[in-house]
Design an enzyme around this catalytic site. Structure first.
Site, PDB file in Angstrom:
ATOM      1  N   HIS A 258       1.027  -1.322  -0.036  1.00 16.96           N
ATOM      2  CA  HIS A 258      -0.084  -0.152   0.061  1.00 16.96           C
ATOM      3  C   HIS A 258       0.784   1.234   0.000  1.00 16.96           C
ATOM      4  O   HIS A 258       1.299   1.661   1.151  1.00 16.96           O
ATOM      5  CB  HIS A 258      -0.945   0.034   1.237  1.00 16.96           C
ATOM      6  CG  HIS A 258      -1.964   1.135   1.329  1.00 16.96           C
ATOM      7  ND1 HIS A 258      -3.113   1.202   1.964  1.00 16.96           N
ATOM      8  CD2 HIS A 258      -2.195   2.252   0.663  1.00 16.96           C
ATOM      9  CE1 HIS A 258      -3.581   2.099   2.077  1.00 16.96           C
ATOM     10  NE2 HIS A 258      -3.045   3.229   1.012  1.00 16.96           N
TER      11      HIS A 258
ATOM     12  N   HIS B  40       1.101   4.893  -2.397  1.00 14.84           N
ATOM     13  CA  HIS B  40       0.605   5.710  -3.846  1.00 14.84           C
ATOM     14  C   HIS B  40       1.908   6.337  -4.208  1.00 14.84           C
ATOM     15  O   HIS B  40       2.622   7.161  -3.751  1.00 14.84           O
ATOM     16  CB  HIS B  40      -0.406   6.499  -3.367  1.00 14.84           C
ATOM     17  CG  HIS B  40      -1.413   6.138  -2.609  1.00 14.84           C
ATOM     18  ND1 HIS B  40      -2.659   6.003  -3.254  1.00 14.84           N
ATOM     19  CD2 HIS B  40      -1.574   5.876  -1.411  1.00 14.84           C
ATOM     20  CE1 HIS B  40      -3.402   5.450  -2.318  1.00 14.84           C
ATOM     21  NE2 HIS B  40      -2.988   5.294  -1.291  1.00 14.84           N
TER      22      HIS B  40
ATOM     23  N   HIS C 174      -9.539   0.972  -1.098  1.00 17.15           N
ATOM     24  CA  HIS C 174      -9.430   1.634   0.183  1.00 17.15           C
ATOM     25  C   HIS C 174     -10.489   1.642   1.019  1.00 17.15           C
ATOM     26  O   HIS C 174     -11.838   1.977   0.505  1.00 17.15           O
ATOM     27  CB  HIS C 174      -9.234   3.213   0.163  1.00 17.15           C
ATOM     28  CG  HIS C 174      -7.533   3.585  -0.199  1.00 17.15           C
ATOM     29  ND1 HIS C 174      -7.001   2.680  -1.306  1.00 17.15           N
ATOM     30  CD2 HIS C 174      -6.574   4.138   0.489  1.00 17.15           C
ATOM     31  CE1 HIS C 174      -5.622   3.191  -1.264  1.00 17.15           C
ATOM     32  NE2 HIS C 174      -5.773   4.069  -0.117  1.00 17.15           N
TER      33      HIS C 174
ATOM     34  N   GLU D 214     -10.683   3.507   6.301  1.00 21.03           N
ATOM     35  CA  GLU D 214      -9.755   4.427   6.723  1.00 21.03           C
ATOM     36  C   GLU D 214     -10.329   5.608   7.526  1.00 21.03           C
ATOM     37  O   GLU D 214      -9.912   5.452   8.785  1.00 21.03           O
ATOM     38  CB  GLU D 214      -9.062   5.097   5.507  1.00 21.03           C
ATOM     39  CG  GLU D 214      -7.744   6.237   6.030  1.00 21.03           C
ATOM     40  CD  GLU D 214      -7.180   6.836   4.754  1.00 21.03           C
ATOM     41  OE1 GLU D 214      -7.930   6.859   3.557  1.00 21.03           O
ATOM     42  OE2 GLU D 214      -6.172   7.287   4.807  1.00 21.03           O
TER      43      GLU D 214
ATOM     44  N   ASP E 107       2.048   4.081   2.558  1.00 23.71           N
ATOM     45  CA  ASP E 107       1.121   5.223   1.941  1.00 23.71           C
ATOM     46  C   ASP E 107       1.339   6.053   1.168  1.00 23.71           C
ATOM     47  O   ASP E 107       1.640   5.927   0.046  1.00 23.71           O
ATOM     48  CB  ASP E 107       0.160   5.595   3.214  1.00 23.71           C
ATOM     49  CG  ASP E 107      -1.345   5.658   2.573  1.00 23.71           C
ATOM     50  OD1 ASP E 107      -1.613   5.660   1.491  1.00 23.71           O
ATOM     51  OD2 ASP E 107      -2.127   6.196   3.462  1.00 23.71           O
ATOM     52  N   ASP E 108       1.750   7.371   1.798  1.00 25.96           N
ATOM     53  CA  ASP E 108       2.379   8.404   0.940  1.00 25.96           C
ATOM     54  C   ASP E 108       3.544   8.824   1.761  1.00 25.96           C
ATOM     55  O   ASP E 108       3.590   9.972   2.389  1.00 25.96           O
ATOM     56  CB  ASP E 108       1.325   9.527   0.755  1.00 25.96           C
ATOM     57  CG  ASP E 108       0.179   8.769   0.018  1.00 25.96           C
ATOM     58  OD1 ASP E 108       0.019   9.025  -0.949  1.00 25.96           O
ATOM     59  OD2 ASP E 108      -0.938   8.769   0.796  1.00 25.96           O
TER      60      ASP E 108
HETATM   61  N1  HPA Z   1      -6.445   7.529   1.271  1.00 26.92           N
HETATM   62  C1  HPA Z   1      -7.110   7.863   0.292  1.00 26.92           C
HETATM   63  N2  HPA Z   1      -6.777   8.405  -0.739  1.00 26.92           N
HETATM   64  C2  HPA Z   1      -5.414   8.380  -1.046  1.00 26.92           C
HETATM   65  C3  HPA Z   1      -4.536   8.167   0.049  1.00 26.92           C
HETATM   66  C4  HPA Z   1      -5.243   7.570   1.355  1.00 26.92           C
HETATM   67  O1  HPA Z   1      -4.371   7.415   2.256  1.00 26.92           O
HETATM   68  N3  HPA Z   1      -3.205   8.468  -0.177  1.00 26.92           N
HETATM   69  C5  HPA Z   1      -3.311   8.491  -1.580  1.00 26.92           C
HETATM   70  N4  HPA Z   1      -4.602   8.728  -1.931  1.00 26.92           N
HETATM   71 ZN    ZN Z   2      -3.710   4.758   0.390  1.00 24.08          ZN
END
Ligand code: HPA
Ligand code: ZN
Length: 348
Positions: free
Chosen positions: A27, A29, A207, A210, A288-289
């Site tokens: 996971h 991006h 997703h 979250e 994630d990012d």
């Molecule tokens: N959640 C939803 N969309 C996203 C995320 C995330 O954590 N990171 C990049 N796009």
């Molecule tokens: Zn994500």
């Protein structure tokens, strides 16, 4: 090896072990790996103006209160990506970084609609990212694959359009996902496009849970028929859902530093990763990012273990879960599991 017979590891050697063990990242991006320095370099290369005077000023803006406050800055950062080489450079920087964290396999999300909206063809995006994946295998020994994400704040019709534009490059991505603003955009909004992707033999992830409720995890499973849930941390509010995820061994791709930075949990100590693991779920740790949330893969592992008191058995389980949850074939999985056990043996 299993969690019953892993060698004893002295607690003071745990951080070293966490860094050394081979792991899969499921996971992340790729647009979220764009560091401020690269954003500025690409802005200059492409003559794109960005509303920040310096790298420092941009980094200072990375103070988020929820998912949407992050997404607004994340989409602005991605606006510097125009040429095939830009997508290559971004992915290559992440893959080199991942290799130093002993990530041996990664399945990277990309958001084509963020780029097609600015007139960048899907071909440009996929060609650049895919070329970096090929080079990562050859030059870094990291296997890397791509998952195309639909932006859930846009319509299902727009998702169908980007799928159509991407199908000529079907051999360069392994699956589809669903990301962007969750609350108010439930999985079932994308039922038809996911059904089509299923017919096409693409892997399916989304997703869910979250910020959104357990009901979104249920509909990702039962309506979209996804194979993995991205995040899914809100599942712990619903015992029946927890039982379902455990019974069907549905992987959850959990992202602790992301959850912290987007205020999903007030404090890493209160993160529920241990609850998920102890309930027998196939939970994994991911970044994630990483450019926005203050840490790549190993930083997520180190900070989470330090804050929640996870031990060496959890480390083995998390790495094993990452290989179980990945879309690699059985023989590759066996190779990685053997490497995992060898890494543990060195710490006995
Ligand atoms: N959640 C939803 N969309 C996203 C995320 C995330 O954590 N990171 C990049 N796009
Ligand atoms: Zn994500």
């Amino acid at each position: 090896m299993s969690t019953n017979n892993i060698p004893h590891v002295a607690p003071e050697r745990l951080p070293e072990l966490l860094k050394a063990i081979p792991k899969a990242e499921l996971h992340m991006h790729i647009e979220g790996s764009l560091e401020p320095e690269l954003i500025f370099a690409l802005a200059q290369r492409n003559g794109v103006s960005i509303p920040y005077a310096s790298v420092e000023e941009l980094r200072k803006a990375y103070a988020f209160t929820n998912l949407q406050t992050f997404l607004d800055i994340y989409y602005a950062g991605a606006s510097v990506l125009l040429q095939e080489q830009d997508f290559y450079d971004m992915a290559w920087a992440y893959l080199e970084r991942a290799a130093t964290d002993n990530v041996v396999h990664t399945e990277m999300f990309f958001d084509p609609q963020t780029h097609t909206a600015r007139g960048v063809p899907v071909k440009t995006v996929i060609d650049g990212l895919h070329r970096a994946c090929v080079d990562a295998k050859d030059q870094l020994g990291v296997s890397a694959a791509l998952i195309l994400c639909f932006l859930r704040h846009l319509s299902e019709e727009e998702a169908f359009a980007v799928l159509e534009e991407s199908l000529p490059y079907r051999d360069k991505f392994i699956g589809v996902g669903l990301d962007s603003s969750e609350v108010g955009h439930p999985p079932e909004k994308f039922a038809r496009v996911f059904a089509r992707c299923r017919e096409l033999g693409l892997h399916l992830v989304a997703h869910a849970g979250e910020e959104g409720p357990p009901a979104y995890v249920w509909s990702a499973l039962d309506v979209l028929k996804v194979e993995r849930i991205d995040h899914g941390v809100q599942s712990s509010k619903d015992p029946a859902l927890m039982a379902r995820l455990a019974k069907d061994r549905v992987p959850l791709t959990v992202c602790p530093l992301s959850n912290l930075k987007l205020c999903v949990f007030p404090d890493l100590k209160q993160h529920n990763i241990r609850t998920l693991l102890d309930a027998g779920l196939v939970a994994t740790i991911n970044s994630d990012d990483p450019a926005y949330f203050g840490g790549y893969m190993n930083e997520n592992w180190l900070q989470t273990f330090a804050a929640t008191g996870l031990d060496a058995r959890h480390a083995w389980q998390l790495a094993a879960n990452s290989f179980e949850g990945s879309f690699i074939d059985a023989s590759t999985r066996k190779v990685y599991m053997d490497r995992l056990d060898q890494a543990f043996a060195q710490f006995a």
